[in-house]
Motif scaffolding. Structure first.
Motif, PDB file in Angstrom:
ATOM      1  N   PHE A 140      40.549  15.692 -27.168  1.00  0.00           N
ATOM      2  CA  PHE A 140      39.316  15.274 -26.503  1.00  0.00           C
ATOM      3  C   PHE A 140      38.298  14.795 -27.530  1.00  0.00           C
ATOM      4  CE2 PHE A 140      39.224  19.955 -26.822  1.00  0.00           C
ATOM      5  CZ  PHE A 140      38.113  20.130 -27.644  1.00  0.00           C
ATOM      6  N   ASP A 141      37.271  14.121 -27.057  1.00  0.00           N
ATOM      7  CA  ASP A 141      36.247  13.514 -27.902  1.00  0.00           C
ATOM      8  C   ASP A 141      35.295  14.589 -28.410  1.00  0.00           C
ATOM      9  OD1 ASP A 141      34.407  11.855 -29.128  1.00  0.00           O
ATOM     10  OD2 ASP A 141      33.520  11.127 -27.263  1.00  0.00           O
ATOM     11  N   ILE A 142      35.089  14.637 -29.742  1.00  0.00           N
ATOM     12  CA  ILE A 142      34.201  15.644 -30.310  1.00  0.00           C
ATOM     13  C   ILE A 142      32.783  15.140 -30.546  1.00  0.00           C
ATOM     14  CG2 ILE A 142      36.091  16.844 -31.469  1.00  0.00           C
ATOM     15  CD1 ILE A 142      35.018  15.453 -34.097  1.00  0.00           C
ATOM     16  N   SER A 143      32.509  13.870 -30.250  1.00  0.00           N
ATOM     17  CA  SER A 143      31.198  13.321 -30.582  1.00  0.00           C
ATOM     18  C   SER A 143      30.024  14.059 -29.937  1.00  0.00           C
ATOM     19  CB  SER A 143      31.133  11.832 -30.218  1.00  0.00           C
ATOM     20  OG  SER A 143      31.308  11.628 -28.840  1.00  0.00           O
ATOM     21  N   PRO A 144      30.185  14.690 -28.742  1.00  0.00           N
ATOM     22  CA  PRO A 144      29.047  15.443 -28.207  1.00  0.00           C
ATOM     23  C   PRO A 144      28.610  16.606 -29.087  1.00  0.00           C
ATOM     24  CG  PRO A 144      30.629  14.987 -26.457  1.00  0.00           C
ATOM     25  CD  PRO A 144      31.280  14.601 -27.748  1.00  0.00           C
ATOM     26  N   LEU A 145      29.433  16.996 -30.063  1.00  0.00           N
ATOM     27  CA  LEU A 145      29.060  18.096 -30.946  1.00  0.00           C
ATOM     28  C   LEU A 145      28.115  17.652 -32.053  1.00  0.00           C
ATOM     29  CD1 LEU A 145      32.528  19.838 -31.331  1.00  0.00           C
ATOM     30  CD2 LEU A 145      30.612  20.560 -29.910  1.00  0.00           C
ATOM     31  N   SER A 146      27.871  16.361 -32.181  1.00  0.00           N
ATOM     32  CA  SER A 146      26.969  15.858 -33.218  1.00  0.00           C
ATOM     33  C   SER A 146      25.528  16.026 -32.761  1.00  0.00           C
ATOM     34  CB  SER A 146      27.262  14.383 -33.521  1.00  0.00           C
ATOM     35  OG  SER A 146      28.538  14.241 -34.078  1.00  0.00           O
ATOM     36  N   ILE A 147      25.123  17.301 -32.637  1.00  0.00           N
ATOM     37  CA  ILE A 147      23.779  17.638 -32.203  1.00  0.00           C
ATOM     38  C   ILE A 147      23.085  18.376 -33.322  1.00  0.00           C
ATOM     39  CG2 ILE A 147      24.316  17.676 -29.755  1.00  0.00           C
ATOM     40  CD1 ILE A 147      24.660  20.683 -29.964  1.00  0.00           C
ATOM     41  N   LEU A 148      21.806  18.545 -33.189  1.00  0.00           N
ATOM     42  CA  LEU A 148      21.031  19.159 -34.258  1.00  0.00           C
ATOM     43  C   LEU A 148      19.855  19.890 -33.655  1.00  0.00           C
ATOM     44  CD1 LEU A 148      20.337  19.386 -37.323  1.00  0.00           C
ATOM     45  CD2 LEU A 148      18.927  17.363 -36.986  1.00  0.00           C
ATOM     46  N   GLY A 149      19.638  21.116 -34.126  1.00  0.00           N
ATOM     47  CA  GLY A 149      18.418  21.797 -33.765  1.00  0.00           C
ATOM     48  C   GLY A 149      18.547  22.722 -32.571  1.00  0.00           C
ATOM     49  N   SER A 178      24.612  11.179 -39.950  1.00  0.00           N
ATOM     50  CA  SER A 178      25.935  11.230 -39.343  1.00  0.00           C
ATOM     51  C   SER A 178      25.936  11.900 -37.975  1.00  0.00           C
ATOM     52  CB  SER A 178      26.903  11.987 -40.276  1.00  0.00           C
ATOM     53  OG  SER A 178      26.458  13.308 -40.501  1.00  0.00           O
ATOM     54  N   ARG A 179      24.748  12.130 -37.409  1.00  0.00           N
ATOM     55  CA  ARG A 179      24.639  12.739 -36.086  1.00  0.00           C
ATOM     56  C   ARG A 179      23.775  11.852 -35.196  1.00  0.00           C
ATOM     57  NH1 ARG A 179      22.853  18.787 -38.140  1.00  0.00           N
ATOM     58  NH2 ARG A 179      24.919  19.555 -38.761  1.00  0.00           N
ATOM     59  N   ARG A 180      24.027  11.935 -33.902  1.00  0.00           N
ATOM     60  CA  ARG A 180      23.214  11.162 -32.964  1.00  0.00           C
ATOM     61  C   ARG A 180      21.737  11.538 -33.089  1.00  0.00           C
ATOM     62  NH1 ARG A 180      26.219   8.575 -28.942  1.00  0.00           N
ATOM     63  NH2 ARG A 180      28.446   9.113 -28.962  1.00  0.00           N
ATOM     64  N   SER A 181      21.479  12.824 -33.241  1.00  0.00           N
ATOM     65  CA  SER A 181      20.098  13.276 -33.341  1.00  0.00           C
ATOM     66  C   SER A 181      19.433  12.731 -34.599  1.00  0.00           C
ATOM     67  CB  SER A 181      20.036  14.803 -33.324  1.00  0.00           C
ATOM     68  OG  SER A 181      20.884  15.346 -34.307  1.00  0.00           O
ATOM     69  N   GLU A 182      20.205  12.559 -35.673  1.00  0.00           N
ATOM     70  CA  GLU A 182      19.633  12.002 -36.897  1.00  0.00           C
ATOM     71  C   GLU A 182      19.348  10.509 -36.745  1.00  0.00           C
ATOM     72  OE1 GLU A 182      21.788  15.244 -39.855  1.00  0.00           O
ATOM     73  OE2 GLU A 182      22.668  13.251 -39.600  1.00  0.00           O
ATOM     74  N   LEU A 183      20.203   9.807 -36.020  1.00  0.00           N
ATOM     75  CA  LEU A 183      19.907   8.399 -35.741  1.00  0.00           C
ATOM     76  C   LEU A 183      18.642   8.265 -34.915  1.00  0.00           C
ATOM     77  CD1 LEU A 183      23.373   6.708 -35.023  1.00  0.00           C
ATOM     78  CD2 LEU A 183      22.116   6.918 -37.174  1.00  0.00           C
ATOM     79  N   ALA A 184      18.373   9.257 -34.068  1.00  0.00           N
ATOM     80  CA  ALA A 184      17.177   9.208 -33.231  1.00  0.00           C
ATOM     81  C   ALA A 184      15.918   9.627 -33.981  1.00  0.00           C
ATOM     82  CB  ALA A 184      17.367  10.099 -31.998  1.00  0.00           C
ATOM     83  N   LYS A 185      16.031  10.628 -34.849  1.00  0.00           N
ATOM     84  CA  LYS A 185      14.843  11.246 -35.440  1.00  0.00           C
ATOM     85  C   LYS A 185      14.582  10.878 -36.893  1.00  0.00           C
ATOM     86  CE  LYS A 185      15.145  15.339 -32.431  1.00  0.00           C
ATOM     87  NZ  LYS A 185      13.931  15.036 -31.669  1.00  0.00           N
ATOM     88  N   VAL A 223      14.887  11.636 -49.957  1.00  0.00           N
ATOM     89  CA  VAL A 223      15.464  12.283 -48.782  1.00  0.00           C
ATOM     90  C   VAL A 223      14.426  12.453 -47.692  1.00  0.00           C
ATOM     91  CG1 VAL A 223      16.481  14.447 -47.937  1.00  0.00           C
ATOM     92  CG2 VAL A 223      17.254  13.452 -50.103  1.00  0.00           C
ATOM     93  N   ALA A 224      14.848  12.189 -46.464  1.00  0.00           N
ATOM     94  CA  ALA A 224      13.981  12.386 -45.301  1.00  0.00           C
ATOM     95  C   ALA A 224      14.698  13.242 -44.269  1.00  0.00           C
ATOM     96  CB  ALA A 224      13.595  11.035 -44.687  1.00  0.00           C
ATOM     97  N   TYR A 225      13.895  13.909 -43.433  1.00  0.00           N
ATOM     98  CA  TYR A 225      14.501  14.706 -42.362  1.00  0.00           C
ATOM     99  C   TYR A 225      13.445  15.090 -41.333  1.00  0.00           C
ATOM    100  CZ  TYR A 225      18.443  17.303 -40.506  1.00  0.00           C
ATOM    101  OH  TYR A 225      19.500  17.693 -39.745  1.00  0.00           O
ATOM    102  N   ARG A 226      13.885  15.090 -40.095  1.00  0.00           N
ATOM    103  CA  ARG A 226      13.009  15.569 -39.015  1.00  0.00           C
ATOM    104  C   ARG A 226      13.875  16.105 -37.897  1.00  0.00           C
ATOM    105  NH1 ARG A 226      10.174  13.567 -34.379  1.00  0.00           N
ATOM    106  NH2 ARG A 226      11.070  11.478 -34.619  1.00  0.00           N
ATOM    107  N   THR A 227      13.486  17.251 -37.372  1.00  0.00           N
ATOM    108  CA  THR A 227      14.176  17.840 -36.237  1.00  0.00           C
ATOM    109  C   THR A 227      13.146  18.143 -35.154  1.00  0.00           C
ATOM    110  OG1 THR A 227      15.719  19.567 -35.562  1.00  0.00           O
ATOM    111  CG2 THR A 227      13.988  20.217 -37.106  1.00  0.00           C
TER     112      THR A 227
END
Length: 392
Positions: free
Chosen positions: A52-61, A198-205, A288-292
């Motif tokens: 099965f597809d594991i991409s939904p696990l690319s979450i953060l926070g 490398s995560r959807r949440s990182e592409l968003a934030k 380096v940058a980061y936001r959650t």
């Protein structure tokens, strides 16, 4: 013992890569192992296709995790079903703390005879040391990155093997000259590389701030070439989310070019993560940058996280800022761009940054053994019911 069955589980891009490297190392050491697993492109490249597809696990926070809780539970149930059906001697659970803990608990309840191995532990040295007790009650062996982790598990009797930092073990020097020649970039032209996460949440934030910073660099210094290298697992999502970037920057889609691009770059704007160690290995000055989410950040800063910095190069440097970090409210494109422009305008500052990163990197270097090779030895021993021998 012959006919070993090992099941690999990897939930994110960095874990998928490490899982593939470990599979290759095991195959070099033993020819009697049958594999199955759950993962992404990297495991698929060595013949282990995920059911099965594991991409939904690319979450953060924390907040994001709460919203995805139902999905995570369903995937954990599906993973446990796949593992039980395969009847492995050992399961290797790579990174992704929350998901892997749920998988381990389900397998332990249904098939306690299966050996459970956690590959990369939670950052108990930085946040939530209580996770050591939880992990010790759930798995049979931990493969961790740092010597400083082992004392957290000793009181609970969890055997540990220190494998070092996998990114440093790869030691794949990029060919910057090759990268420049392929794109007609002269040796004196400057390159600003963007690594958006490398995560959807990182592409968003995180990615929007990095990309806007790169735009500002290009505006201030129009001779600088902007190169964007999305993580392989997020390449399609990146293109869908940021369709206009290819109009003003060169977007890389070939994973094999990633290290060449790092080696060629004069400066990198990076989302915090494993990629920072990879950049350090290539000698690339980085910002380096980061936001959650704010709830996650409030919990982390108020209750959980014990360090002042998030980048490993900084943490191992006595928690001092060797690599500039722009986190949460400081993740502003103008601040990120300002630092990049400052460095690109002053070759001496770039050289000083390289020296500082090299010194920090030396603190992270292991004992000369590859992380995948150490992991393979330990996994084979646990799967065979043998004692895990320390590396000499």
């Amino acid at each position: 013992m012959s006919g070993l069955r090992i099941f690999m589980v990897a939930g994110e891009a960095s874990g998928d890569l490490l899982a593939r490297e470990v599979v290759e190392a095991i195959r070099q050491k033993a020819d009697d192992v049958e594999f199955a697993g759950i993962g992404g492109q990297e495991l698929a490249s060595v013949g282990i296709n995920s059911p099965f597809d594991i991409s939904p696990l690319s979450i953060l926070g924390f907040a994001e995790g709460i919203r995805a809780y139902g999905t995570v539970v369903k995937l954990a149930d599906a993973a446990a079903d796949a593992i039980i059906a395969f009847r492995p001697h050992a399961v290797v659970l790579v990174d992704s703390w929350g998901f892997m803990l749920r998988v381990a608990q389900r397998v332990r309840a249904r098939a306690p005879e299966i050996k459970l191995i956690k590959l990369i532990g939670p950052q108990v040295w930085a946040t939530r040391p209580g996770r050591a007790k939880t992990l010790a009650a759930t798995v049979d062996h931990l493969l961790c990155m740092h010597d400083m982790e082992t004392p957290y598990y000793a009181p609970f009797g969890l055997p540990t093997t220190v494998i070092g930092n996998p990114a440093l073990s790869r030691n794949r020097p990029g060919n910057g000259a090759k990268f420049r020649a392929a794109r007609g970039i002269g040796p004196d032209e400057q390159i600003c590389l963007v690594l958006p996460g490398s995560r959807r949440s990182e592409l968003a934030k995180v990615a929007p701030a990095l990309l806007e910073a790169a735009k500002q660099v290009a505006k201030e210094k129009p001779d600088v070439r902007i190169v964007v290298s999305p993580a392989g697992n997020m390449a399609d999502t990146f293109d869908e989310t940021f369709p206009d970037v290819s109009g003003w920057a060169e977007v890389l889609h070939a994973p094999e070019e990633r290290y060449d691009a790092m080696a060629a770059a004069d400066v990198a704007l990076a989302c915090s993560g494993t990629v920072t160690s990879e950049l350090a290995m290539q000698g690339t000055p980085m910002i380096v940058a980061y936001r959650t989410g704010w709830l996650t950040w409030a919990l982390a800063r108020g209750l959980l996280y014990k360090k002042h910095h998030i980048t490993l190069l900084n943490i191992v440097s006595d928690d001092q800022e060797i690599v500039p970090e722009f986190v949460q409210t400081q993740q502003k494109p103008e601040l990120i761009a300002g630092k990049a422009i400052e460095w690109l305008s002053d070759p001496e500052k770039l050289e000083r940054q390289k020296d500082a990163q090299r010194a920090a990197l030396s603190r992270m270097q292991g004992k000369g053994h590859s992380s995948a090779g150490i992991s393979a030895d330990a996994i084979l021993s646990v799967a065979r019911g043998q004692a895990v021998l320390p590396q000499e």
